[in-house]
Enzyme design. Sequence first.
Site, PDB file in Angstrom:
ATOM      1  N   LYS A  83       0.825  -1.233   0.000  1.00  0.00           N
ATOM      2  CA  LYS A  83       0.000   0.000   0.000  1.00  0.00           C
ATOM      3  C   LYS A  83       0.849   1.269   0.000  1.00  0.00           C
ATOM      4  CE  LYS A  83      -4.056  -2.098   2.149  1.00  0.00           C
ATOM      5  NZ  LYS A  83      -3.485  -3.361   2.655  1.00  0.00           N
TER       6      LYS A  83
HETATM    7  O1  LIG Z   1      -9.367  -3.046   1.526  1.00  0.00           O
HETATM    8  C1  LIG Z   1      -8.489  -3.781   1.991  1.00  0.00           C
HETATM    9  C2  LIG Z   1      -7.214  -3.821   1.498  1.00  0.00           C
HETATM   10  C3  LIG Z   1      -6.323  -4.707   2.018  1.00  0.00           C
HETATM   11  N1  LIG Z   1      -6.656  -5.532   3.038  1.00  0.00           N
HETATM   12  C4  LIG Z   1      -5.636  -6.483   3.535  1.00  0.00           C
HETATM   13  O2  LIG Z   1      -6.083  -7.810   3.266  1.00  0.00           O
HETATM   14  C5  LIG Z   1      -5.803  -8.657   4.375  1.00  0.00           C
HETATM   15  C6  LIG Z   1      -7.091  -9.139   4.978  1.00  0.00           C
HETATM   16  O3  LIG Z   1      -6.871  -9.997   6.059  1.00  0.00           O
HETATM   17  P1  LIG Z   1      -8.026 -10.945   6.671  1.00  0.00           P
HETATM   18  O4  LIG Z   1      -7.344 -11.624   7.805  1.00  0.00           O
HETATM   19  O5  LIG Z   1      -8.446 -11.908   5.591  1.00  0.00           O
HETATM   20  O6  LIG Z   1      -9.137 -10.066   7.113  1.00  0.00           O
HETATM   21  C7  LIG Z   1      -4.942  -7.828   5.325  1.00  0.00           C
HETATM   22  O7  LIG Z   1      -3.598  -8.018   4.954  1.00  0.00           O
HETATM   23  C8  LIG Z   1      -5.348  -6.406   5.018  1.00  0.00           C
HETATM   24  O8  LIG Z   1      -4.322  -5.487   5.273  1.00  0.00           O
HETATM   25  C9  LIG Z   1      -7.925  -5.504   3.523  1.00  0.00           C
HETATM   26  O9  LIG Z   1      -8.295  -6.245   4.455  1.00  0.00           O
HETATM   27  N2  LIG Z   1      -8.818  -4.624   2.979  1.00  0.00           N
END
Ligand SMILES: O=c1ccn([C@@H]2O[C@H](COP(=O)(O)O)[C@@H](O)[C@H]2O)c(=O)[nH]1
Length: 309
Positions: free
Chosen positions: A105
């Site tokens: 990001k």
């Molecule tokens: O909008 C967003 C962008 C990035 N993320 C990232 O994805 C994973 C989600 O993790 P989970 O454990 O499946 O919830 C995490 O690395 C976030 O930084 C997001 O969730 N939403």
Amino acid sequence: MINKLTEKIRKTHAPIVVGLDPMLNYIPKHIQEAAFKACGETLEGAAEAIWQFNKEIVDATYDLIPAVKPQIAMYEQFGIPGLMAFKRTVDYCKEKDLVVIGDIKRGDIGSTSAAYAAGHIGKVQVGSKEYAGFDEDFVTVNPYLGSDGVNPFIDVCKKEKKGLFILVKTSNPSSGEFQDQLVNGRPLYELVGEKVAEWGQECMGDTYSYIGAVVGATYPEMGKILRRIMPKAYILVPGYGAQGGQGKDLVHFFNEDGLGAIVNSSRGIIAAYKQEKYAQIGEANFADASRKAVEDMIADIDGTLQAAK
Ligand SMILES: O=c1ccn([C@@H]2O[C@H](COP(=O)(O)O)[C@@H](O)[C@H]2O)c(=O)[nH]1
């Protein structure tokens, strides 16, 4: 790289990404104890535990999936040893022929974005030599600074055949604070989606652009609109599992060819052994629980896509 991603999704029938977000409290005790015995209760010990944990999860799932998404924050918190575990993880996943999406990001003024792009998906010049730093295949980019902040990443993608996922509508509860604000009567996320489609036009692979978007599974109605606005962009869809997204919410993120979206789950896969559903597999066999969670996620999403045909 977008062609490789598309091809691997076709072959595996699994439009999913395993998110490698290794927080220490997800790492089973036996792995932490061994790492601390070898390296002490230090940043190095934490990094060693992360690496051993990731390796077992990758070994247990790589044949089922096209891609992984290591989240750099989970490594950076352990300083330089953490970043070394990030790099080790990237390299190992590439050895396993997985597509690696670095969730970094980034996005800044042009000169700074150029340095981020060189370090993560490009090469950096050192005297007469060139080196790839982290060398992921795709990275996530924050577009808040506008074209100045994004173009340096696009330039590197064109040169290195890499790709981007640009934040358009994020999965978190407060994403609407800014992203849903109306600008000339239209929500900001739609304007960013249009810009992603425009940036992507000059960056086409065989069927999809290598400039993709991030749209959260937690906003399915917006996903439907954004799918139409960005028909050639691959959409990286976080928010499945731990954040509440389910297969049935996701059908409109995909195109009629059954492609165009790739769904991430991090905690839902890597910490599956902690869920009641997989508890009988046991902490010692945590990677088997992750494999089962991947199989269940594939069935959930594939079932939704088949039912929609
Ligand atoms: O909008 C967003 C962008 C990035 N993320 C990232 O994805 C994973 C989600 O993790 P989970 O454990 O499946 O919830 C995490 O690395 C976030 O930084 C997001 O969730 N939403």
